[in-house]
Design a protein around this motif. Sequence first.
Motif, PDB file in Angstrom:
ATOM      1  N   GLN A 144       0.812  -1.134  -0.063  1.00  0.00           N
ATOM      2  CA  GLN A 144      -0.114   0.018   0.057  1.00  0.00           C
ATOM      3  C   GLN A 144       0.768   1.151  -0.059  1.00  0.00           C
ATOM      4  N   ASN A 145       2.081   1.105   0.535  1.00  0.00           N
ATOM      5  CA  ASN A 145       2.902   2.294   0.612  1.00  0.00           C
ATOM      6  C   ASN A 145       3.482   2.749  -0.784  1.00  0.00           C
ATOM      7  N   LYS A 146       3.696   1.474  -1.336  1.00  0.00           N
ATOM      8  CA  LYS A 146       4.129   1.877  -3.101  1.00  0.00           C
ATOM      9  C   LYS A 146       2.794   2.448  -3.906  1.00  0.00           C
ATOM     10  N   ILE A 147       1.698   1.837  -3.486  1.00  0.00           N
ATOM     11  CA  ILE A 147       0.535   2.483  -4.267  1.00  0.00           C
ATOM     12  C   ILE A 147       0.520   3.975  -3.961  1.00  0.00           C
ATOM     13  N   ASN A 148       0.524   4.186  -2.659  1.00  0.00           N
ATOM     14  CA  ASN A 148       0.236   5.888  -2.074  1.00  0.00           C
ATOM     15  C   ASN A 148       1.224   6.571  -2.992  1.00  0.00           C
ATOM     16  N   HIS A 149       2.654   6.112  -3.046  1.00  0.00           N
ATOM     17  CA  HIS A 149       3.580   7.028  -3.543  1.00  0.00           C
ATOM     18  C   HIS A 149       3.551   7.066  -4.955  1.00  0.00           C
ATOM     19  N   ARG A 150       3.446   5.893  -5.874  1.00  0.00           N
ATOM     20  CA  ARG A 150       3.650   5.759  -7.255  1.00  0.00           C
ATOM     21  C   ARG A 150       2.436   5.291  -7.973  1.00  0.00           C
ATOM     22  N   PHE A 151       1.384   5.174  -7.440  1.00  0.00           N
ATOM     23  CA  PHE A 151       0.144   4.619  -8.053  1.00  0.00           C
ATOM     24  C   PHE A 151      -0.392   5.594  -9.150  1.00  0.00           C
ATOM     25  N   ALA A 152      -0.587   6.895  -8.659  1.00  0.00           N
ATOM     26  CA  ALA A 152      -1.196   7.895  -9.372  1.00  0.00           C
ATOM     27  C   ALA A 152      -0.571   8.296 -10.574  1.00  0.00           C
ATOM     28  N   SER A 153       0.766   8.175 -10.533  1.00  0.00           N
ATOM     29  CA  SER A 153       1.485   8.645 -11.700  1.00  0.00           C
ATOM     30  C   SER A 153       1.342   7.751 -13.050  1.00  0.00           C
ATOM     31  N   LEU A 154       0.644   6.479 -12.550  1.00  0.00           N
ATOM     32  CA  LEU A 154       0.399   5.806 -13.682  1.00  0.00           C
ATOM     33  C   LEU A 154      -0.727   6.222 -14.602  1.00  0.00           C
ATOM     34  N   PHE A 155      -1.493   7.109 -13.929  1.00  0.00           N
ATOM     35  CA  PHE A 155      -2.783   7.628 -14.532  1.00  0.00           C
ATOM     36  C   PHE A 155      -2.259   8.715 -15.607  1.00  0.00           C
ATOM     37  N   SER A 156      -1.069   9.252 -15.535  1.00  0.00           N
ATOM     38  CA  SER A 156      -0.648  10.240 -16.237  1.00  0.00           C
ATOM     39  C   SER A 156      -0.407   9.982 -17.721  1.00  0.00           C
ATOM     40  N   CYS A 157      -0.703   8.659 -17.965  1.00  0.00           N
ATOM     41  CA  CYS A 157      -0.470   8.137 -19.399  1.00  0.00           C
ATOM     42  C   CYS A 157      -1.790   7.492 -19.696  1.00  0.00           C
ATOM     43  N   LYS A 158      -1.879   7.340 -20.991  1.00  0.00           N
ATOM     44  CA  LYS A 158      -3.349   6.541 -21.442  1.00  0.00           C
ATOM     45  C   LYS A 158      -2.785   4.896 -21.251  1.00  0.00           C
ATOM     46  N   LEU A 159      -3.917   4.549 -20.806  1.00  0.00           N
ATOM     47  CA  LEU A 159      -3.473   3.006 -20.208  1.00  0.00           C
ATOM     48  C   LEU A 159      -4.220   2.078 -21.423  1.00  0.00           C
ATOM     49  N   LYS A 160      -3.710   0.656 -21.273  1.00  0.00           N
ATOM     50  CA  LYS A 160      -4.242  -0.283 -22.258  1.00  0.00           C
ATOM     51  C   LYS A 160      -4.349  -1.587 -21.255  1.00  0.00           C
ATOM     52  N   PRO A 161      -5.439  -2.491 -21.633  1.00  0.00           N
ATOM     53  CA  PRO A 161      -5.767  -3.760 -20.831  1.00  0.00           C
ATOM     54  C   PRO A 161      -4.378  -4.465 -21.206  1.00  0.00           C
ATOM     55  N   ALA A 162      -4.001  -5.381 -20.327  1.00  0.00           N
ATOM     56  CA  ALA A 162      -2.830  -6.150 -20.397  1.00  0.00           C
ATOM     57  C   ALA A 162      -3.027  -7.609 -19.835  1.00  0.00           C
TER      58      ALA A 162
END
Length: 404
Positions: free
Chosen positions: A360-378
């Motif tokens: 959860q600590n990793k989520i809190n610090h870095r997860f939001a930055s993932l949404f700065s890009c367009k995403l694709k199902p993987a």
Amino acid sequence: QAQQGKFLSDAENELEELAVTIAQAKKMVELIKVTLRRLCFVSAALLGLGAEAKGPEDEERSRLGEAEADLLWKEERQAKLAQCKQNLENVPSTDTIYFLQEFQALKVAMEQNISPALSFQNELNFTKCTQTVGAVKDVLSAACKKQWDLLQGKGTDGLSYQEMEEGWSRGSEQRGLGGISSCFPPHPHVSFLPHAVAFIIDLDSDTADKFIQLFGTKGAKRVLCPIPYPESPTRFINCEQVLGLNLMNRGNYYWEVELIDGWVSIGVIAEDFDPEDSYNHGRLGRNEKSCCLQWNGQNYVAWFGGFESVIQQPFFHTIGVFLQYSEKTLTFYGVKDSKMTCLQQLKVSHFTKGQFDPFQNKINHRFASLFSCKLKPAFFLESVDAHLQIGPLKKDCVSVLKRR
């Protein structure tokens, strides 16, 4: 003869174009039907709550009629051109007169190109029912607040609906239950996934690793013998992974995946991923460009940024994925008998005092930055013979999602 050859080539090209446009027209008709059902559902809900219904159903019905007429015309033209072309090809080479007659018939059919005019844009506007959906939400929120205040013995200055929801979420997190979605029994689709829309995914063959065999655009299986795919700058070369063609950059998306066999990971990845990344770093969830839910044969594991969270839940053949892009939230569900069990929700969530979770600590610090890009199902097929199938959603689930 040169002119005849060119004319036949033009006929073949038009038949191919008609096949494509017919497929697109069918999708458009289905989209209009989805919109119409949603509008009727919202209007009925508003009328039942005593609110004014403002859904433009009449306009959508008119659009549906035009789209169906356009589709019928295209299908009839395709059938007529195909028949004329077949007749021409069946003429013996020695029968010149018969050939000219059939050639003239094909030419006349080609020149009859009067398509019914559509009075609306190709891309439908689904935001027109936002006003009615908002009205339903306001009425329900007010009713919930009133009932809550009555139960608490409070007047009109009691807790708001949003405060109640936040309080429930905080309470469930303090009890180690991982949020409100996991502190209740499995929910039917209708009571969960607010404003979700069924997301149609097609697998991208240009991203598939050479050890992944695709079945159409919906199925994928890991094999032992490499497949001679053509060169592609987006093809994975070190990980048995494949992506969806579709991009996600706003709104809510929901799709389901059937786990047929083997170890499989399901998730999302940033559009600017590196397909040549090493195996240890390029796998889904082992980097900050992707996250996933993995089935490893014994249990489910959520992965992001190289950190994992083991999930104690039984095996589900169907996994539902709900991406709320604007809220920067990704939720995985086990789906069975039209019920949904929350397996893991990835979102920023602050710790309570005395608690610490590396994942959860990793989520809190870095997860939001993932949404700065367009995403694709993987999708990552980890074991040999691992096999998955994309959707379609179960019939009753589709009907619920279409009404929303």
